[in-house]
Write an enzyme that holds these catalytic residues in place. Sequence first.
Site, PDB file in Angstrom:
ATOM      1  N   CYS A  82       0.869  -1.304   0.040  1.00  0.00           N
ATOM      2  CA  CYS A  82      -0.029   0.057   0.177  1.00  0.00           C
ATOM      3  C   CYS A  82       0.907   1.252   0.156  1.00  0.00           C
ATOM      4  O   CYS A  82       2.262   1.259   0.282  1.00  0.00           O
ATOM      5  CB  CYS A  82      -1.043   0.013   1.115  1.00  0.00           C
ATOM      6  N   GLY A 109      -0.306   1.016  -5.203  1.00  0.00           N
ATOM      7  CA  GLY A 109      -1.682   0.212  -4.992  1.00  0.00           C
ATOM      8  C   GLY A 109      -2.756   1.067  -5.946  1.00  0.00           C
ATOM      9  O   GLY A 109      -2.879   2.272  -6.205  1.00  0.00           O
ATOM     10  N   ASN A 183       0.414   0.148   6.015  1.00  0.00           N
ATOM     11  CA  ASN A 183       1.199  -0.255   5.074  1.00  0.00           C
ATOM     12  C   ASN A 183       2.141  -1.448   5.503  1.00  0.00           C
ATOM     13  O   ASN A 183       3.075  -1.246   6.515  1.00  0.00           O
ATOM     14  CB  ASN A 183       2.254   0.659   4.263  1.00  0.00           C
ATOM     15  N   GLY A 184       1.772  -2.651   5.209  1.00  0.00           N
ATOM     16  CA  GLY A 184       2.405  -3.835   5.538  1.00  0.00           C
ATOM     17  C   GLY A 184       1.803  -4.830   5.875  1.00  0.00           C
ATOM     18  O   GLY A 184       0.652  -4.950   5.029  1.00  0.00           O
ATOM     19  N   TYR A 351      11.630  -3.515  -7.211  1.00  0.00           N
ATOM     20  CA  TYR A 351      10.549  -3.449  -8.041  1.00  0.00           C
ATOM     21  C   TYR A 351       9.399  -2.405  -7.296  1.00  0.00           C
ATOM     22  O   TYR A 351       8.818  -1.623  -8.135  1.00  0.00           O
ATOM     23  CB  TYR A 351       9.814  -4.818  -7.915  1.00  0.00           C
TER      24      TYR A 351
END
Length: 601
Positions: A82, A109, A183-184, A351
Amino acid sequence: MMLSSKNLSRGCVQRRSVEVSARAGTTTVRSVRGAMPPPSHLASSFSNASALKGKIALGNARMSRMVGGGAKAYKRVTPRMCGIIGIFKYEGNANVELYEGLLMLQHRGQDSAGMVTTDWQRFKEYKENGLVKDVFGKQELMDTMKGHCGIAHVRYPTAGSSSAQEAQPFFVNSPLGIYLIHNGNLTNTEELRDLLNSSRSFFNRHLRTESDSEVLLNILADEVHRAHQRCLQTTGCDPNKNKINFLFEAGEMTMRLLKGAYSCLALVKGVGLVAFRDPHGIRPLVLGKRAGALGDEWCIASEDCAFGPIGFERVRDVQPGEMVIITEDGKLQSRQCAQGTPVPCIFEYIYLARPDSVLNGIPVYNFQLKLGTALANRIRAKEWDVDIVCPVPDGSRPAAIQIAAELGLPYREGLVKNRYVGRTFIMPDQRLREMSVRRKLNAMPAVFEGKSVLLIDDSIVRGTTMTQIVDMVRRAGARKVYLASASPPVVYPNVYGVDMPSRKEFVANGLTIDQVCTLLKADGLIYQEVDDLMTAGRELNPDIKDFDASCFTGTYVTGDIDEAYLQKLELSGRGASRRAPQKVSLINNDRANAMEASWGA
């Protein structure tokens, strides 16, 4: 973020616009460095955890069959990536700047977007499925998002999460009133969920979704309640004067309970804009500042690429285990809530992150250039007959440029990208990824005709895209097609927030490099080495001694992942219903099936 079976059967897509009164008030075992024991009131809930044992066997091509007849599945939120951003300013509304910053994080996202703004009297929230421009592109909506402080979120698409109810932010009205985005991925979600539903929870909290982010929020809220009660029962303090301390205390206790990866932002009534990061710093979180007429204004985001368009400058990373609070009047306070040792995710630099970001003091672009140099040295030893170097757009460009320079070969852009097609890696369904590849890229005969081509990609995960790219390049007239991946073979699940849950999906699972090369129909294949990744990161920031490279090595830095966990993940996650890549190629499927039979996969 998975829906219940009831919501899945309905297939509902919800929209949410809510205004709330603030007055409502690897398996190779590693120890968790600097970890604290659980709070005493919850210690018994974790006392029966067995010691981790063993090591995941490399390349078990039959793992999906073995898992299918074994471990019991359990509810679990599918990992995802995210993007988060929060802004504090003194004057004017934060909504437009949150929108602009969120656009810069859209690569993190594409499933949904959410935002909440506040003037510290009222909160205005909106979240919906879709891209940022579609969710927040209407002027009449943005006109309602008042407030000089706010947080915003973009979500990675996951199976069973079509409902906007699962989009972030999440909210609890007690204590204080807290909005949170995350996020995670937590790795002990089910244990925490059981705690919240037990008598040990302060209010036996009810959870509305299967999201680990909602679990995280309620754990934090529970601990704020406990800090408030300690204040009343021990010192007789005035709670209204100690709200900031309550948050710091709650942050310390929460970090004792949570396992996994989490970078979080929250808006807390009576406290301010709150940011905190897990003690390993697995997922990024960066602090920015700009000068305002009334004082310094602040921005905190997943990546500092979000700062430029809205005039903020990078200050530093939020440290692992640190909590930062921007108070309602704009003062910055921070506390180290847990001993932190940075072990950031190496896949961010390969990435996930944009090349114009600096994460943990490491410029992503420079990192990718170093990967290009190291990979060029390995390619040179192959003595391939190569005419041109061509990147698979967009993430592999820095490495490809450096490889071409190191090898003295022409760099050519032979694959044209359709920018109106999403990233196939993060599409929620394997068949959708397959169908989108040929819409996404087109090969130019003017570049490839009669040439021996070296294609550079940032990573080869499932192989679906690369199989078809090789075919396209051959159809465009290439004489030979060689492949080089700027990442090592992905052979283990990523449990910390990237959608790679199942080993049976990975093209390199159980196969030699030569077998993968044959499956992808290339004339040669080379992967980056894990040591190259570590060397590049350490050279750019010597203060970081280690990185999470679990998807390559099977070593999980939080120390709580074992084979049983991974088997359950494969049964319960998105990959459980997906097919292995060698079974889904749209090109020459008979050959793929024959190879699978010959290898006993």
